[in-house]
Design a protein around this motif. Structure first.
Motif, PDB file in Angstrom:
ATOM      1  N   GLY A  46       0.832  -1.155  -0.092  1.00 53.49           N
ATOM      2  CA  GLY A  46       0.071   0.047  -0.031  1.00 53.49           C
ATOM      3  C   GLY A  46       0.840   1.065   0.170  1.00 53.49           C
ATOM      4  N   MET A  47       1.838   1.282   0.785  1.00 54.00           N
ATOM      5  CA  MET A  47       2.907   2.287   0.852  1.00 54.00           C
ATOM      6  C   MET A  47       3.611   2.515  -0.632  1.00 54.00           C
ATOM      7  SD  MET A  47       6.029   3.129   3.103  1.00 54.00           S
ATOM      8  CE  MET A  47       7.181   1.748   2.397  1.00 54.00           C
ATOM      9  N   ILE A  48       3.969   1.385  -1.084  1.00 53.18           N
ATOM     10  CA  ILE A  48       4.784   1.310  -2.259  1.00 53.18           C
ATOM     11  C   ILE A  48       3.928   2.101  -3.504  1.00 53.18           C
ATOM     12  CG2 ILE A  48       5.947   0.102  -4.221  1.00 53.18           C
ATOM     13  CD1 ILE A  48       7.002  -1.568  -2.029  1.00 53.18           C
ATOM     14  N   SER A  49       2.597   1.438  -3.624  1.00 52.45           N
ATOM     15  CA  SER A  49       1.585   1.989  -4.466  1.00 52.45           C
ATOM     16  C   SER A  49       1.322   3.503  -4.369  1.00 52.45           C
ATOM     17  CB  SER A  49       0.203   1.351  -4.141  1.00 52.45           C
ATOM     18  OG  SER A  49      -0.680   1.492  -4.885  1.00 52.45           O
ATOM     19  N   GLY A  50       1.231   3.933  -3.001  1.00 53.46           N
ATOM     20  CA  GLY A  50       0.767   5.331  -2.886  1.00 53.46           C
ATOM     21  C   GLY A  50       2.016   6.127  -3.191  1.00 53.46           C
ATOM     22  N   ILE A  51       3.245   5.775  -2.831  1.00 54.52           N
ATOM     23  CA  ILE A  51       4.439   6.679  -3.297  1.00 54.52           C
ATOM     24  C   ILE A  51       4.359   6.804  -4.860  1.00 54.52           C
ATOM     25  CG2 ILE A  51       6.900   6.843  -3.521  1.00 54.52           C
ATOM     26  CD1 ILE A  51       6.932   5.668  -0.370  1.00 54.52           C
ATOM     27  N   PHE A  74       3.022   1.493  -9.821  1.00 54.55           N
ATOM     28  CA  PHE A  74       1.534   1.906  -9.115  1.00 54.55           C
ATOM     29  C   PHE A  74       0.647   0.665  -9.425  1.00 54.55           C
ATOM     30  CE2 PHE A  74      -2.824   3.311  -9.788  1.00 54.55           C
ATOM     31  CZ  PHE A  74      -3.060   3.548  -8.664  1.00 54.55           C
ATOM     32  N   ALA A  75       0.353   0.548 -10.925  1.00 56.11           N
ATOM     33  CA  ALA A  75      -0.518  -0.589 -11.175  1.00 56.11           C
ATOM     34  C   ALA A  75      -0.335  -1.944 -10.565  1.00 56.11           C
ATOM     35  CB  ALA A  75      -0.609  -0.661 -12.766  1.00 56.11           C
ATOM     36  N   TYR A  76       0.771  -2.447 -10.808  1.00 57.06           N
ATOM     37  CA  TYR A  76       1.255  -3.731 -10.184  1.00 57.06           C
ATOM     38  C   TYR A  76       0.768  -3.846  -8.725  1.00 57.06           C
ATOM     39  CZ  TYR A  76       3.110  -5.316 -14.678  1.00 57.06           C
ATOM     40  OH  TYR A  76       3.386  -5.823 -15.788  1.00 57.06           O
ATOM     41  N   TYR A  80      -2.881  -5.667  -6.087  1.00 61.55           N
ATOM     42  CA  TYR A  80      -2.742  -6.621  -4.745  1.00 61.55           C
ATOM     43  C   TYR A  80      -3.352  -5.977  -3.655  1.00 61.55           C
ATOM     44  CZ  TYR A  80       0.108  -9.788  -7.456  1.00 61.55           C
ATOM     45  OH  TYR A  80       0.773 -10.450  -8.422  1.00 61.55           O
ATOM     46  N   VAL A  81      -3.411  -4.490  -3.482  1.00 62.55           N
ATOM     47  CA  VAL A  81      -4.004  -3.944  -2.435  1.00 62.55           C
ATOM     48  C   VAL A  81      -5.754  -4.131  -2.599  1.00 62.55           C
ATOM     49  CG1 VAL A  81      -4.557  -1.665  -1.524  1.00 62.55           C
ATOM     50  CG2 VAL A  81      -2.162  -2.433  -2.110  1.00 62.55           C
ATOM     51  N   ALA A  82      -6.147  -3.673  -4.085  1.00 67.90           N
ATOM     52  CA  ALA A  82      -7.511  -3.906  -4.317  1.00 67.90           C
ATOM     53  C   ALA A  82      -8.048  -5.236  -4.159  1.00 67.90           C
ATOM     54  CB  ALA A  82      -7.718  -3.329  -5.613  1.00 67.90           C
ATOM     55  N   TRP A  83      -7.083  -6.287  -4.389  1.00 65.73           N
ATOM     56  CA  TRP A  83      -7.589  -7.680  -4.446  1.00 65.73           C
ATOM     57  C   TRP A  83      -7.716  -8.064  -2.809  1.00 65.73           C
ATOM     58  CZ3 TRP A  83      -3.805 -11.870  -2.557  1.00 65.73           C
ATOM     59  CH2 TRP A  83      -4.664 -13.099  -2.743  1.00 65.73           C
ATOM     60  N   ARG A  84      -6.776  -7.684  -2.026  1.00 66.02           N
ATOM     61  CA  ARG A  84      -7.094  -7.956  -0.682  1.00 66.02           C
ATOM     62  C   ARG A  84      -8.402  -7.404   0.087  1.00 66.02           C
ATOM     63  NH1 ARG A  84      -0.767  -6.822   1.666  1.00 66.02           N
ATOM     64  NH2 ARG A  84       0.119  -8.598   0.587  1.00 66.02           N
ATOM     65  N   ALA A  85      -8.696  -6.101  -0.628  1.00 65.74           N
ATOM     66  CA  ALA A  85     -10.045  -5.453  -0.207  1.00 65.74           C
ATOM     67  C   ALA A  85     -11.386  -6.095  -0.806  1.00 65.74           C
ATOM     68  CB  ALA A  85      -9.899  -4.037  -0.225  1.00 65.74           C
ATOM     69  N   ASN A  86     -11.125  -6.710  -1.768  1.00 68.01           N
ATOM     70  CA  ASN A  86     -12.111  -7.402  -2.748  1.00 68.01           C
ATOM     71  C   ASN A  86     -12.828  -6.041  -3.312  1.00 68.01           C
ATOM     72  OD1 ASN A  86     -13.717  -9.597  -3.637  1.00 68.01           O
ATOM     73  ND2 ASN A  86     -15.546  -9.089  -1.976  1.00 68.01           N
ATOM     74  N   PHE A  87     -12.312  -5.289  -3.860  1.00 65.99           N
ATOM     75  CA  PHE A  87     -12.834  -4.102  -4.640  1.00 65.99           C
ATOM     76  C   PHE A  87     -12.493  -4.541  -6.312  1.00 65.99           C
ATOM     77  CE2 PHE A  87     -11.910  -0.905  -1.214  1.00 65.99           C
ATOM     78  CZ  PHE A  87     -13.160  -1.096  -0.663  1.00 65.99           C
ATOM     79  N   ILE A  88     -13.549  -5.347  -6.846  1.00 68.79           N
ATOM     80  CA  ILE A  88     -13.478  -6.113  -7.929  1.00 68.79           C
ATOM     81  C   ILE A  88     -13.281  -5.118  -8.916  1.00 68.79           C
ATOM     82  CG2 ILE A  88     -14.685  -7.560  -9.650  1.00 68.79           C
ATOM     83  CD1 ILE A  88     -16.140  -9.041  -7.248  1.00 68.79           C
ATOM     84  N   SER A 193     -12.867   8.199  -4.300  1.00 72.24           N
ATOM     85  CA  SER A 193     -12.025   7.260  -3.787  1.00 72.24           C
ATOM     86  C   SER A 193     -11.489   7.359  -2.291  1.00 72.24           C
ATOM     87  CB  SER A 193     -10.521   7.161  -4.706  1.00 72.24           C
ATOM     88  OG  SER A 193     -11.061   6.961  -6.186  1.00 72.24           O
ATOM     89  N   ILE A 194     -11.438   8.842  -2.182  1.00 76.23           N
ATOM     90  CA  ILE A 194     -11.164   8.930  -0.547  1.00 76.23           C
ATOM     91  C   ILE A 194     -12.344   8.269   0.309  1.00 76.23           C
ATOM     92  CG2 ILE A 194     -11.137  10.796   1.225  1.00 76.23           C
ATOM     93  CD1 ILE A 194      -9.869  12.485  -0.953  1.00 76.23           C
ATOM     94  N   VAL A 195     -13.650   8.474  -0.158  1.00 71.88           N
ATOM     95  CA  VAL A 195     -14.656   7.921   0.660  1.00 71.88           C
ATOM     96  C   VAL A 195     -14.509   6.286   0.556  1.00 71.88           C
ATOM     97  CG1 VAL A 195     -17.219   7.276   0.849  1.00 71.88           C
ATOM     98  CG2 VAL A 195     -16.265   9.606   0.132  1.00 71.88           C
ATOM     99  N   LEU A 196     -14.278   5.487  -0.626  1.00 70.98           N
ATOM    100  CA  LEU A 196     -14.123   4.147  -0.837  1.00 70.98           C
ATOM    101  C   LEU A 196     -13.097   3.545   0.038  1.00 70.98           C
ATOM    102  CD1 LEU A 196     -14.796   1.939  -2.629  1.00 70.98           C
ATOM    103  CD2 LEU A 196     -13.128   2.403  -3.864  1.00 70.98           C
ATOM    104  N   TRP A 197     -11.905   4.388   0.409  1.00 71.08           N
ATOM    105  CA  TRP A 197     -10.565   3.784   1.287  1.00 71.08           C
ATOM    106  C   TRP A 197     -10.760   4.389   2.228  1.00 71.08           C
ATOM    107  CZ3 TRP A 197      -8.127  -0.468  -0.585  1.00 71.08           C
ATOM    108  CH2 TRP A 197      -8.188  -0.721  -1.979  1.00 71.08           C
ATOM    109  N   ALA A 198     -11.882   4.928   2.910  1.00 69.28           N
ATOM    110  CA  ALA A 198     -11.851   5.772   4.136  1.00 69.28           C
ATOM    111  C   ALA A 198     -11.156   5.093   5.540  1.00 69.28           C
ATOM    112  CB  ALA A 198     -13.205   5.862   4.589  1.00 69.28           C
ATOM    113  N   GLU A 199     -11.044   3.752   5.248  1.00 67.67           N
ATOM    114  CA  GLU A 199     -10.541   2.638   6.479  1.00 67.67           C
ATOM    115  C   GLU A 199      -9.051   2.370   6.332  1.00 67.67           C
ATOM    116  OE1 GLU A 199     -13.248  -0.486   7.153  1.00 67.67           O
ATOM    117  OE2 GLU A 199     -14.959   1.041   7.723  1.00 67.67           O
TER     118      GLU A 199
END
Length: 233
Positions: A46-51, A74-76, A80-88, A193-199
């Motif tokens: 998540g940190m690598i993706s964010g940076i 970022f894409a790669y 995996y971050v989205a996969w863990r959150a089940n955001f299809i 997206s801020i709302v989507l990833w609020a947690e």
């Protein structure tokens, strides 16, 4: 030797034209990502993706073609971050939008660049009223249809997930085609997206940084268009 010289010249052009506040801006956003990871060290991806994502969008706002390298990173990682959150929907965004667009965008931008005081930058365009109508129709119809598909697939947060996916697709296409109005879509996308990833601190900090950068991107691309006033379609 010639290849090495071209590479060095490319690096010099990409690093030229940076204003002090832009450097501070970028470093502050990166520091925020590191801080978020230290506070909640649950996902280094998540940190690598964010940076990588922050560096990418800052380079896009400056019209720099090197954004596509960081876009790949970022894409790669984001997949995996989205996969863990089940955001299809977000996973599909990566597979069918972000990844292909990095390669397509690079070659599209490479053939439409200009040299100025900021080094090599992309030649930007603006939408006509007809273009606006087409864009809004695609977003409206696409969002409705995709939300239904996500519900049938059992995804999480299908309303937000569906809307962000379709807006991402259209905004990414407009980015590849060099339209300034992409930034208005990125602003809307970042708020959703801020709302989507609020947690997830790393993710909502990333999208908060994106939101600020999108506002600057619209401003900067407006200046790029003024340098090429005939660029409207």
């Amino acid at each position: 030797m010639a290849t090495q010289e071209k590479y060095i010249q490319f690096i010099k052009e990409e690093l030229s034209g940076w204003k002090p506040f832009e450097v501070i801006w970028l470093l502050a956003f990166i520091a925020a990502q590191v801080y978020a990871y230290v506070q909640d060290p649950t996902s280094i991806l998540g940190m690598i993706s964010g940076i990588a994502g922050i560096i990418c969008v800052v380079l896009v706002s400056k019209g720099k073609i090197s954004n596509y390298f960081f876009g790949l990173i970022f894409a790669y990682t984001y997949f995996y971050v989205a996969w863990r959150a089940n955001f299809i929907g977000e996973m599909n965004s990566v597979l069918y939008i972000y990844l292909p667009s990095q390669f397509i965008g690079y070659f599209m931008w490479k053939s439409h660049t200009t040299h100025d005081t900021d080094g090599e930058t992309v030649v930007a365009k603006a939408l006509t009223p007809q273009g606006w109508a087409i864009m809004l129709a695609i977003i409206g119809i696409g969002t409705f249809g995709f939300i239904q598909a996500l519900r049938a697939a059992g995804g999480s947060s299908t309303g937000l997930d569906g809307a962000t996916t379709v807006i991402t697709f259209v905004a990414q296409a407009m980015m590849i085609l060099r339209y300034r109005e992409q930034w208005l879509l990125w602003i809307a996308l970042n708020i959703l997206s801020i709302v989507l990833w609020a947690e997830t601190p790393a993710m909502y900090l990333m999208y908060g940084a994106y939101l600020c950068n999108s506002l600057y991107g619209y401003y900067n691309w407006t200046k790029l268009i003024k340098r090429e006033p005939h660029q409207a379609a």
